[in-house]
Design an enzyme around this catalytic site. Sequence first.
Site, short mmCIF file in Angstrom:
data_model
loop_
_atom_site.label_atom_id
_atom_site.label_comp_id
_atom_site.label_asym_id
_atom_site.label_seq_id
_atom_site.Cartn_x
_atom_site.Cartn_y
_atom_site.Cartn_z
N GLU A 240 0.62 -1.22 0.00
CA GLU A 240 0.02 -0.10 -0.02
C GLU A 240 0.90 1.19 0.10
O GLU A 240 0.61 2.32 -0.42
CB GLU A 240 -0.89 0.03 1.12
CG GLU A 240 -1.96 0.96 1.41
CD GLU A 240 -3.05 0.68 2.13
OE1 GLU A 240 -3.42 -0.18 2.45
OE2 GLU A 240 -3.94 1.83 2.50
N GLU A 371 0.30 10.55 12.02
CA GLU A 371 0.82 10.15 13.24
C GLU A 371 1.21 8.70 13.09
O GLU A 371 2.48 8.35 13.60
CB GLU A 371 -0.32 10.20 14.13
CG GLU A 371 -0.64 11.79 14.64
CD GLU A 371 -1.50 12.30 13.67
OE1 GLU A 371 -2.05 11.61 12.96
OE2 GLU A 371 -1.79 13.36 13.68
#
Length: 389
Positions: A240, A371
């Site tokens: 991905e 994050e």
Amino acid sequence: MDFRLGAKSDAFRDEVRAFLREHLRPDMIERAHDTGTGHDWEFHRALGARGWIAASWPEVYGGQGRDPFEMTAMRDELRLAGVPTDGLGQSIIVARTIRAVGSEAQKQTFLPPFLSGEIIFALGYTEPDSGSDVAAAKTRAVRDGDDWVIDGQKMFTTLAHEAAYVFLLTRTNPDVPKHRGLTMFLVPLDAPGVEIHPVHTMGGERTNATFYTGVRIPDAFRIGAVDGGWDVMTVALTFERGGFALSEGDRVWQRTVEWATGAHRPDGTRVIDDPLVRERLATMRINNEVARLLALRCSSLAASGGLPGVEGSMHKLWYAEAMTSDASELVDMLGADGALEHGEPDAPVDGWVEHLYRHAAVTTIYGGTSEVQRGIIAERGLGLPRSRR
Ligand SMILES: Cc1cc2nc3c(=O)[nH]c(=O)nc-3n(C[C@H](O)[C@H](O)[C@H](O)COP(=O)(O)OP(=O)(O)OC[C@H]3O[C@@H](n4cnc5c(N)ncnc54)[C@H](O)[C@@H]3O)c2cc1C
């Protein structure tokens, strides 16, 4: 160091440009914008007919053996032209995972219709209570003879309304540590018990909430070992990251430069002659170039047989964050008109800046939030201690 992609890639780039002139129509881009569905079947099938759905795969698997730099050139052109590529981008992750860990029978069943452009796949990982902590998935799969029965809910199942199968992360064993009780399946989205509800995001993308009630599928649709789903996910998540070298930000930058060169202030000066405009456009261009180089690093790793892990996170984090701040600067630069949407009369840059502003924020969430990417870079890249358990 030579940052060009080479003569072979340049030749392929020309081929892709000619293909785009022949097959991409403005109404395809408009439809994707208006519906939020980042996929166009007509264009996708044309890609399939040309053998370009997975052009990097070896010929025996239905590809053309294109190298990662040729693929970079192809993706660049698709992106710059504004092709809706979400269907292709997410399906190739599933297809590569099937190729890497699926059985021969599964490869025969699922890959040919994908390569010809007849089907796409959706990703079914996120749930209402588990996104970043994806291994906490609760959707249950229970064995029943040769079948499995699936019950649960997924959130943000993008393109489930167009895909033939969802690549579903399920819990098959609730009594072991969370990473060890997961199993992956390909679930037909037209199976009885599957419901698909649209979710429209602030970025304009349409995604879906999907519900699974007593959905029965054969064991043949299980990908990888029972309770071995985390190993399969690890492969899929690596695929991905490290995707496109150019982003929506490059396309909007190019169009903004064209617009600023042609547009005039009330005093008759060209917008592009304003030093503040030039400074903002230069900053964005530099940020886009850094993103491109980070993506090329991933291509270069892939070219030498590696898998981009931390490098993919670096690229994803940089482009999402830089695009967000650059989009904000561009909206500011356009003043009140910067808030006009694509399709509204008088919208500068056809409203694509306003669209980028909303879309950029969403890129900091999907494919792993900023994050989470920072966590990966800190721990796996820099070797910093884990800050959480
Ligand atoms: C447009 C769109 C399309 C998507 N498409 C798909 C899809 O096709 N398939 C799919 O399965 N999912 C998809 N997603 C889901 C996406 O992957 C998740 O939204 C994402 O992983 C974040 O999960 P969450 O929404 O549950 O947020 P949470 O995980 O609940 O995060 C909430 C906040 O906490 C922060 N946070 C969480 N964990 C940590 C940590 N360890 N350290 C620091 N901060 C942390 C996050 O950064 C975030 O700011 C899509 C999302 C969007 C917006």
